[in-house]
Design a protein around this motif. Structure first.
Motif, short mmCIF file in Angstrom:
data_model
loop_
_atom_site.label_atom_id
_atom_site.label_comp_id
_atom_site.label_asym_id
_atom_site.label_seq_id
_atom_site.Cartn_x
_atom_site.Cartn_y
_atom_site.Cartn_z
N LEU A 1 13.89 38.67 46.41
CA LEU A 1 14.96 38.65 45.41
C LEU A 1 16.20 37.95 45.94
O LEU A 1 16.86 37.18 45.23
CB LEU A 1 15.31 40.08 44.98
N GLN A 2 16.54 38.22 47.20
CA GLN A 2 17.72 37.60 47.79
C GLN A 2 17.56 36.08 47.86
O GLN A 2 18.51 35.33 47.60
CB GLN A 2 17.99 38.18 49.18
N GLY B 1 12.10 35.04 37.91
CA GLY B 1 12.81 35.16 36.64
C GLY B 1 11.89 35.13 35.45
O GLY B 1 12.19 34.54 34.41
N ASP C 1 18.70 40.52 31.04
CA ASP C 1 18.84 39.73 32.26
C ASP C 1 18.46 40.55 33.48
O ASP C 1 17.75 40.06 34.38
CB ASP C 1 20.27 39.22 32.41
N ARG D 1 23.65 39.41 43.58
CA ARG D 1 22.86 39.70 42.38
C ARG D 1 21.71 40.64 42.71
O ARG D 1 21.39 41.54 41.91
CB ARG D 1 22.32 38.39 41.79
N THR D 2 21.09 40.49 43.86
CA THR D 2 20.01 41.39 44.26
C THR D 2 20.50 42.82 44.35
O THR D 2 19.83 43.76 43.89
CB THR D 2 19.41 40.94 45.61
N PRO E 1 11.41 37.65 41.16
CA PRO E 1 11.97 36.54 41.95
C PRO E 1 11.87 35.21 41.23
O PRO E 1 12.67 34.31 41.45
CB PRO E 1 11.10 36.56 43.22
N ILE F 1 20.86 44.10 40.85
CA ILE F 1 19.55 44.33 40.23
C ILE F 1 18.95 45.65 40.68
O ILE F 1 18.43 46.44 39.88
CB ILE F 1 18.59 43.16 40.57
N ARG G 1 14.99 34.58 27.09
CA ARG G 1 14.34 34.91 28.36
C ARG G 1 12.96 35.53 28.14
O ARG G 1 12.57 36.49 28.81
CB ARG G 1 15.23 35.79 29.23
N ALA H 1 15.85 34.29 45.84
CA ALA H 1 15.86 33.74 44.48
C ALA H 1 17.22 33.88 43.81
O ALA H 1 17.66 32.96 43.09
CB ALA H 1 14.80 34.45 43.64
N HIS H 2 17.89 35.00 44.01
CA HIS H 2 19.10 35.31 43.23
C HIS H 2 20.36 35.47 44.07
O HIS H 2 21.45 35.59 43.48
CB HIS H 2 18.88 36.60 42.43
N ASP I 1 15.40 39.50 35.84
CA ASP I 1 15.75 39.09 37.20
C ASP I 1 15.17 40.00 38.27
O ASP I 1 15.32 39.72 39.47
CB ASP I 1 17.27 39.01 37.35
#
Length: 440
Positions: free
Chosen positions: A293-294, A187, A178, A301-302, A185, A305, A152, A296-297, A182
């Protein structure tokens, strides 16, 4: 058996709840660390955003050996020994830069190589006809590092070709990388703002221990917090707290706070301080950023994060992460009593500019050698290195919250103030220092 003798010696130096001073003072042990630990562990080399274009490079030393990382014509990250295979001259003298052409040329005798390390040409080529040069190491071109993995964007290497698989070595602690990546947005992270380098007159393990020592801020940084609090009181800030105060005042938390924030150890010396919360948990969030973020992930996950902000994650033996702010520290041992600490900051791609501001401000406040926080730490590291020469007591106490059962659980939760976080480093040290094949 040579291996058995070495194992017995190392176990004498590192007991279950204390460590002998020689692991910080002995020059022969430091030389052995370079061969046994830093050449066989996966160490952090750099970030791929440092070499974005073909021909970009940066240089570094690992296990006492010079290396160069570069990007080749196919866009791949390559890491080679920074040594001409002909007569041994370093091929790259600068700390970083970009090659003028699409090849590498030695300044000594003009041997040249492709960016993938393959040889191209040499002067007086006919003089090598009928010799063994073509089938010798000199004829093979630039020698790559033993093993390479870009995870990454984070570049890791192992000097020796044989050793543990990358994912087996790091395991679940990779989730901290990660979590950091993350926060973008997209990555993606980018190194920005240069590097702060601090040369400290202490053994590298003293610095490493302090990274996950959550007891020291109460006393070590008391004066810095008092000064910041005094200014804050004079300004009558209310809810409008400038970033510098938002970052430095939490250092003034009491022992109960640091104990309750939690910790976790992993195999091979890795650890996390602040598994539940940390001094970084109170940073404000921005609604537009949360929405990005929401998208994207996803919401789950948001939430993870934004809620997980560990105090420090150590990827043993060379890297410490802070996911919020987005900064890292890299440990570069130079001598038994000298260590270079590098502090790097990340831009969170497609994230708000405020996140980069936090990273840059935090580095200046806490990692700069002239900051009010780092000055306290550096002074004490150097006083430790000097004090350990005393014959009053040859042992370093790591007894806090010791349990005999902990050695049977390589992955284990603990309090944020447990010295298990430190004991775990030293147990990994013994493993690497005694990993040599048995010899008669």
């Amino acid at each position: 058996m040579r291996h058995s003798k070495k194992l017995g010696h190392m176990q004498h130096l590192v007991k279950e709840d204390c460590v002998h001073r020689d692991v910080y003072l002995d020059e022969a042990l430091f030389a052995q660390e370079q061969q046994e630990l830093f050449a066989n562990a996966w160490t952090y080399l750099g970030h791929d955003s440092q070499i974005p274009a073909t021909g970009d490079f940066f240089t570094l030393d690992v296990a006492g050996q010079p290396f160069v990382a570069l990007r080749d014509q196919e866009g791949q990250v390559r890491v080679f020994h920074n040594r001409c295979p002909h007569r041994g001259a370093k091929l790259f003298a600068a700390e970083s830069g970009r090659l003028d052409g699409r090849f590498i040329r030695c300044a000594y005798h003009s041997w040249s190589f492709r960016l993938n390390g393959a040889p191209i040409s040499m002067p007086l080529k006919e003089g090598y006809e009928g010799t063994n040069m073509a089938c010798s190491p000199a004829g093979e071109g630039m020698k790559p590092i033993g093993a390479l993995q870009v995870y990454r964007g984070f570049i890791f290497g192992r000097v020796n070709p044989q050793g543990m698989d990358f994912r087996d070595y790091f395991g679940d602690v990779l989730s901290s990388i990660d979590l950091m990546v993350d926060r973008s947005p997209k990555g993606e992270l980018q190194i920005e703002g240069g590097v702060l380098r601090n040369t400290i007159a202490c053994n590298w393990k003293l610095y490493l221990e302090n990274i996950n020592d959550s007891v020291h801020p109460v006393s070590t940084h008391e004066s810095a917090v008092r000064a910041a609090q005094s200014v804050a009181d004079d300004w009558n800030l209310g809810t409008n707290v400038p970033m510098a105060f938002e970052q430095i005042l939490p250092f003034g938390q009491r022992y109960d706070f640091f104990k309750e924030m939690g910790g976790q150890v992993f195999p091979h010396g890795h650890s996390i301080s602040g598994t539940k919360f940390s001094i970084h948990s109170g940073y404000g969030v921005m609604p537009e950023y949360v929405s990005a973020l929401q998208a994207a992930h996803g919401e789950a996950r948001t939430k993870e994060i934004l809620e997980r902000s560990p105090q420090n994650t150590v990827l043993y033996p060379s890297l410490a992460l802070k996911g919020s702010p987005q900064t890292i520290r890299v440990i570069r041992p130079v001598a038994v009593n000298r260590t270079v600490i590098e502090s790097w900051n990340f831009r969170t791609v497609d994230g708000p500019e405020l996140l980069l501001d936090r990273a840059l401000t935090y580095s200046r406040l806490v990692y700069s050698p002239m900051s009010v926080v780092a000055h306290d730490d550096v002074h004490l590291f150097e006083m430790q290195q000097q004090g350990l020469r005393s014959n009053a007591n040859e042992w370093i106490s790591l007894h806090r919250e010791y349990e005999a059962s902990e050695t049977a659980e390589p992955t284990r939760m603990c309090s944020g103030t447990s010295e298990l976080l430190l004991r775990n480093f030293h147990r990994a040290w013994v493993t690497f220092m005694t990993s040599e094949s048995q010899e008669a």
